[in-house]
Design a protein around this motif. Structure first.
Motif, PDB file in Angstrom:
ATOM      1  N   LEU A 152       0.882  -0.980   0.020  1.00 44.35           N
ATOM      2  CA  LEU A 152      -0.346  -0.219   0.532  1.00 44.35           C
ATOM      3  C   LEU A 152       0.546   1.199   0.082  1.00 44.35           C
ATOM      4  N   TYR A 153       0.832   1.984  -1.009  1.00 46.69           N
ATOM      5  CA  TYR A 153       1.665   3.055  -1.436  1.00 46.69           C
ATOM      6  C   TYR A 153       0.753   4.196  -1.703  1.00 46.69           C
ATOM      7  N   GLY A 154       1.423   5.360  -2.126  1.00 53.44           N
ATOM      8  CA  GLY A 154       0.340   6.434  -3.170  1.00 53.44           C
ATOM      9  C   GLY A 154       0.428   6.151  -4.732  1.00 53.44           C
ATOM     10  N   THR A 155       1.406   5.454  -5.066  1.00 52.83           N
ATOM     11  CA  THR A 155       0.955   5.199  -6.558  1.00 52.83           C
ATOM     12  C   THR A 155       0.929   3.886  -7.077  1.00 52.83           C
ATOM     13  N   LEU A 156       0.063   3.459  -6.649  1.00 50.04           N
ATOM     14  CA  LEU A 156      -0.236   2.014  -6.650  1.00 50.04           C
ATOM     15  C   LEU A 156      -1.639   2.140  -7.316  1.00 50.04           C
ATOM     16  N   PRO A 157      -2.202   1.831  -8.289  1.00 47.71           N
ATOM     17  CA  PRO A 157      -3.664   1.721  -8.780  1.00 47.71           C
ATOM     18  C   PRO A 157      -4.955   2.008  -8.144  1.00 47.71           C
ATOM     19  N   PRO A 158      -5.863   2.593  -7.656  1.00 43.42           N
ATOM     20  CA  PRO A 158      -6.979   2.171  -6.850  1.00 43.42           C
ATOM     21  C   PRO A 158      -7.143   0.976  -6.671  1.00 43.42           C
ATOM     22  N   ALA A 159      -6.927   0.105  -7.992  1.00 41.81           N
ATOM     23  CA  ALA A 159      -8.011  -1.226  -7.795  1.00 41.81           C
ATOM     24  C   ALA A 159      -7.224  -1.820  -6.943  1.00 41.81           C
ATOM     25  N   GLN A 160      -5.732  -1.700  -7.093  1.00 43.50           N
ATOM     26  CA  GLN A 160      -5.064  -2.715  -5.993  1.00 43.50           C
ATOM     27  C   GLN A 160      -5.063  -1.866  -4.576  1.00 43.50           C
ATOM     28  N   GLN A 161      -4.703  -1.358  -4.778  1.00 37.14           N
ATOM     29  CA  GLN A 161      -5.472  -0.130  -3.143  1.00 37.14           C
ATOM     30  C   GLN A 161      -6.464  -0.838  -2.708  1.00 37.14           C
ATOM     31  N   GLN A 162      -7.116  -1.384  -3.448  1.00 33.02           N
ATOM     32  CA  GLN A 162      -8.791  -1.785  -2.880  1.00 33.02           C
ATOM     33  C   GLN A 162      -8.164  -2.929  -1.819  1.00 33.02           C
ATOM     34  N   ARG A 163      -7.272  -4.062  -2.555  1.00 31.15           N
ATOM     35  CA  ARG A 163      -6.880  -5.528  -2.155  1.00 31.15           C
ATOM     36  C   ARG A 163      -6.789  -5.577  -0.489  1.00 31.15           C
ATOM     37  N   ILE A 164      -6.742  -4.447   0.042  1.00 35.19           N
ATOM     38  CA  ILE A 164      -6.070  -4.230   1.286  1.00 35.19           C
ATOM     39  C   ILE A 164      -7.253  -5.057   2.327  1.00 35.19           C
ATOM     40  N   PHE A 165      -8.310  -4.725   1.068  1.00 36.24           N
ATOM     41  CA  PHE A 165      -9.636  -4.841   2.592  1.00 36.24           C
ATOM     42  C   PHE A 165     -10.440  -5.931   1.725  1.00 36.24           C
ATOM     43  N   ASP A 166      -9.772  -7.220   1.080  1.00 32.85           N
ATOM     44  CA  ASP A 166      -9.843  -8.266   1.215  1.00 32.85           C
ATOM     45  C   ASP A 166     -10.339  -8.556   2.643  1.00 32.85           C
ATOM     46  N   LYS A 167     -10.984  -9.887   2.710  1.00 34.45           N
ATOM     47  CA  LYS A 167     -10.777 -10.558   3.925  1.00 34.45           C
ATOM     48  C   LYS A 167      -9.351 -11.667   3.491  1.00 34.45           C
ATOM     49  N   ALA A 168      -8.989 -12.301   5.005  1.00 36.33           N
ATOM     50  CA  ALA A 168      -8.383 -12.686   5.043  1.00 36.33           C
ATOM     51  C   ALA A 168      -8.584 -13.924   4.591  1.00 36.33           C
ATOM     52  N   PRO A 169      -7.455 -14.676   4.246  1.00 34.37           N
ATOM     53  CA  PRO A 169      -7.779 -16.284   3.697  1.00 34.37           C
ATOM     54  C   PRO A 169      -8.200 -17.096   4.534  1.00 34.37           C
ATOM     55  N   GLU A 170      -8.616 -18.352   4.521  1.00 34.03           N
ATOM     56  CA  GLU A 170      -9.652 -19.223   5.360  1.00 34.03           C
ATOM     57  C   GLU A 170      -7.996 -20.517   5.507  1.00 34.03           C
ATOM     58  N   ALA A 171      -8.513 -21.592   6.252  1.00 34.86           N
ATOM     59  CA  ALA A 171      -7.336 -21.972   6.771  1.00 34.86           C
ATOM     60  C   ALA A 171      -6.922 -23.023   5.635  1.00 34.86           C
ATOM     61  N   LEU A 172      -6.473 -23.362   4.932  1.00 33.93           N
ATOM     62  CA  LEU A 172      -5.835 -24.701   4.103  1.00 33.93           C
ATOM     63  C   LEU A 172      -6.965 -26.446   4.271  1.00 33.93           C
ATOM     64  N   ARG A 173      -6.996 -26.280   5.279  1.00 29.73           N
ATOM     65  CA  ARG A 173      -8.062 -27.571   5.913  1.00 29.73           C
ATOM     66  C   ARG A 173      -8.883 -27.495   6.970  1.00 29.73           C
ATOM     67  N   LYS A 174      -9.472 -28.009   6.677  1.00 32.37           N
ATOM     68  CA  LYS A 174     -10.347 -28.257   8.370  1.00 32.37           C
ATOM     69  C   LYS A 174      -9.886 -28.806   9.503  1.00 32.37           C
ATOM     70  N   GLY A 175     -10.099 -27.599  10.632  1.00 29.89           N
ATOM     71  CA  GLY A 175      -9.230 -27.229  11.764  1.00 29.89           C
ATOM     72  C   GLY A 175      -7.615 -27.547  11.571  1.00 29.89           C
TER      73      GLY A 175
END
Length: 767
Positions: A351-374
């Motif tokens: 995240l920095y000033g010259t990053l394109p808006p679409a890439q800036q918005q990725r910081i609000f994405d949800k964290a990835p799920e666990a790789l396997r159950k449990g």
């Protein structure tokens, strides 16, 4: 026929709203109202089939709104601003908004807003002030009735864009319609826009043509504690405008409790403080100072990921290159951790000033799920400049890694060198950074410096930018704004007299100010361009050298980040590719060659993204330069500055461009020392410098013009081009008056050249 309603206009009492006749297609026929307002009026003769609608806003009176009335409008099934039904997403966001701390004090804010012209508002980070306060004002000002916009300024482009998008979502409108943003070289607003987020510099530029800011009913200065150059000037201007325009409302918003200074400055304006939604944050210090803070930061992030419970990480670094490098290293290490242990997945976002808006918005994405159950849950790691300190709030952050540095602009008026230096942050910044960890639950902040350093070495507050900047551009803007007495201009922190004198001197040499300090025709024209004065003067003067098209391209390329891409794993290949565009006379012409090749690939129908990738050029920055060029070209055409080129076959094609470069940058010239082929001395300031390793210049030239002075381990000049010294005497005779130079190599060289020119002229005259 439109129904009659009453509104309150400032202090002038209520008056009848004029009837608006509707033509075909629902266009308003009354010039005093925008066409888009038509749909706010119910058509009495439509028998229910008209294109108007009865808006919940109809029952509100300007400057008399209560929180309950505004909330009722927000709860309506119909969007009061567009007339369309609200989406399901809107009501989900509305529920989140109602949980923000600022909502509890909505009525208190409105009462204070109604009773005063200037209000100081202190909201802790995460209180919701940046997104909610402008909306509270929107429901109170009713811009669709009084035709006055609401402006909310931000110190950073990224914040202006991302907050505008968020508020558009919250109001359930399309970005660029009712809610828009305006930043340098990009304007996403339209005739319907009522709420405009913009950089403080953009509002300052607008005020040059509208000294009373008559388009606006309310101006909100957000993140005022950052004390950028533009914010400080805006505060001084608004203080003057408020005395002339009693109907203009001003809100100064700050994230820190250093609000007393703002209150005192604005005639003891009332203060409203809203607490943030914060949880306790545990602070950890390093026992010993770290030798390499980037290495220590990467190591700390990986350690958190391996040992701490779930929660996202925010790492502060100083600039684009450092951030991208850290992101790459963390991602590689996490992949290894996943293979070798049961570590959860982790997404890393820059995240920095010259990053394109679409890439800036990725910081609000949800964290990835666990790789396997449990399995262990995933998390995200955001590696950011100090933009994430106050300008943006990212939910889910539990861990903050703070190396204690940021990039700061430092200007030395004596040597006239402006540099971006990595400097220690202030205590106030350190507290802000730590506070990011306690937004949604108790957090931890890992400071990569000792507790002793925090207490004894960090200053309390960051010095305002106005005390550490070159003021040439500022002085030009103030002159254009009609400020005659610069010395007594009411700034919150007046700059050093020497800095002001340097700026006046520089503008005088550029012919933007006359000897009495008055704005010249050149100065007035230069102020129309959103550029550094030297670049603007070069652009305006370029038709005299028959190369305004090429200088326009070069100026655009100098106004965007570096177009050259040099990845760590392919530096040799990237350098080889750069040499394909290299011009023997230097970097400015090399930039021009690369741009011409880019445009050629575009015209030939090639996949330019792929072409840029193959040639190690930044498609994003070249596209940005293209956009900047189009806007600057429009300004040139507006002011009848002729666009022309010397024929490419002409032997003077590149010579003319180099001469035009001198017309703007004659104060940024260095001469090679006779005793050392690699060392140069800057003219008049006598700074010993070297040419930056990124240059394409192979053989050392005697005289060069440079674009910037870079201070790293050594003093470098970057983006350099070979010039002839006689051009300096011809193009800038006042600056290069030999009698004004101190005794030394440069004076001797200029004296020899002057004599040579005189002899040549004498011979011509004797024929």
């Amino acid at each position: 026929m439109a129904t009659k309603r009453s509104i309150v206009e400032g202090d002038s009492g209520s008056q009848d709203l004029k009837r608006v006749k509707m033509g075909k297609g629902g266009d308003a026929k009354d010039d005093k109202f925008n066409p888009y307002l038509a749909h706010h009026y119910e058509d009495d003769n439509s028998n229910g089939n008209g294109n108007g609608f009865s808006s919940p806003l109809d029952k509100l009176e300007r400057h008399k709104t209560t929180a309950a009335q505004a909330s009722k409008c927000e709860d309506s099934d119909l969007n009061p601003w567009t007339g369309q039904p609200h989406s399901q997403r809107y009501f989900g966001i509305l529920k989140t908004r109602r949980d923000l701390p600022v909502q509890k004090q909505r009525q208190e804010f409105l009462d204070m807003y109604h009773s005063t012209q200037i209000l100081v508002f202190v909201g802790e980070t995460g209180s919701g002030k940046t997104t909610q306060i402008p909306q509270y004002v929107l429901y109170d000002e009713l811009p669709h009735l009084n035709g006055k916009l609401i402006a909310c300024t931000q110190p950073r482009r990224v914040a202006a864009m991302s907050v505008a998008q968020r508020v558009a979502d919250e109001l359930d409108v399309k970005l660029g319609e009712e809610v828009g943003y305006s930043i340098r070289f990009e304007n996403k607003t339209g005739p319907k826009t009522m709420l405009k987020y913009m950089t403080d510099g953009q509002l300052l530029r607008e005020s040059m043509h509208d000294h009373d800011m008559s388009r606006y009913g309310c101006i909100i200065l957000d993140e005022a504690h950052e004390r950028t150059l533009a914010t400080d000037i805006l505060m001084a201007l608004l203080k003057q405008i408020a005395a002339r325009r009693k109907d203009l409302k001003i809100i100064v918003m700050s994230a820190t409790l250093d609000a007393q200074k703002f209150q005192t400055y604005f005639y003891n304006a009332p203060l409203l403080a809203v607490p943030g939604r914060t949880y306790p944050v545990e602070i950890f210090y390093t026992p010993e100072p770290e030798r390499d803070y980037v290495e220590a930061a990467v190591r700390t992030v990986l350690q958190i990921h391996a040992t701490e419970p779930e929660g996202d990480i925010l790492l502060f670094l100083t600039g684009e290159e450092e951030i991208e490098d850290a992101c790459r290293r963390i991602s590689l290490e996490v992949d290894d951790m996943i293979r070798e242990s049961d570590a959860g997945p982790m997404k890393v976002y820059p995240l920095y000033g010259t990053l394109p808006p679409a890439q800036q918005q990725r910081i609000f994405d949800k964290a990835p799920e666990a790789l396997r159950k449990g399995g262990r849950p995933g998390r995200k790691c955001i590696v950011s400049t100090n933009i994430a300190e106050t300008s943006l709030t990212i939910d889910g952050i539990v861990y903050v890694v703070d190396p204690g540095f940021s990039k700061q602009k430092i200007y030395n008026p004596r040597s006239r060198v402006e540099s971006l230096l990595v400097s220690p942050i202030s205590k106030a910044s350190a507290q802000q950074r730590a506070g990011r960890a306690g937004r949604t639950r108790p957090g931890k902040c890992f400071r990569l410096y000792t507790e002793k350093a925090f207490k004894k070495e960090l200053i309390e507050q960051t010095y305002p930018e106005i005390l550490r900047s070159n003021l040439a551009n500022t002085v030009l803007e103030l002159k254009k704004l009609g400020v005659e007495d610069l010395v007594h201009f009411d700034l919150m922190d007046p700059p050093a007299p020497e800095t002001m004198m340097r700026a006046l001197e520089e503008l005088n040499y550029l012919a933007c100010l006359d000897d009495d300090g008055e704005l010249t025709k050149m100065g007035s024209l230069a102020s129309e361009f959103p550029l550094d004065p030297a670049l603007a003067v070069m652009l305006i003067s370029s038709p005299e050298f028959y190369c305004s098209n090429e200088i326009l391209s070069i100026t655009s390329l100098l106004s965007v980040p570096q177009i050259w891409v040099r990845p760590n794993n392919a530096r040799k290949r990237a350098d080889e590719m750069k040499m394909q565009f290299a011009h023997s006379d230097g970097d400015h012409l090399t930039l021009l060659n690369a741009y011409h090749a880019f445009k050629g690939a575009e015209q030939n129908g090639q996949d330019v993204k792929q072409w840029c990738h193959e040639h190690f050029l930044s498609f994003r920055h070249l596209s940005s330069a293209d956009n900047v060029r189009a806007q600057l070209k429009r300004i040139m055409e507006t002011h009848d500055i002729e666009l022309m080129s010397t024929s490419f076959q002409d032997k003077d094609y590149y010579t003319n461009i180099r001469r035009a470069l001198v017309s703007g940058f004659f104060m940024q010239v260095a001469m090679r020392e006779s005793s050392n082929s690699k060392v140069y001395k800057t003219v008049k300031d006598d700074q010993l410098v070297m040419i930056h390793p990124s240059t394409v210049v192979q053989s050392p030239y005697d005289w060069v013009v440079y674009n910037e002075f870079v201070l790293t381990t050594k003093q470098y000049v970057r983006t350099v081009t070979n010039i002839r010294p006689e051009w300096l005497l011809e193009i800038a005779p006042i600056y290069y008056d030999v009698d004004t130079f101190e005794k030394g190599e440069i004076k001797s060289a200029l004296t020899r050249i002057t004599e040579k020119i005189r002899r040549r002229q004498a011979m011509k005259g004797g024929r």
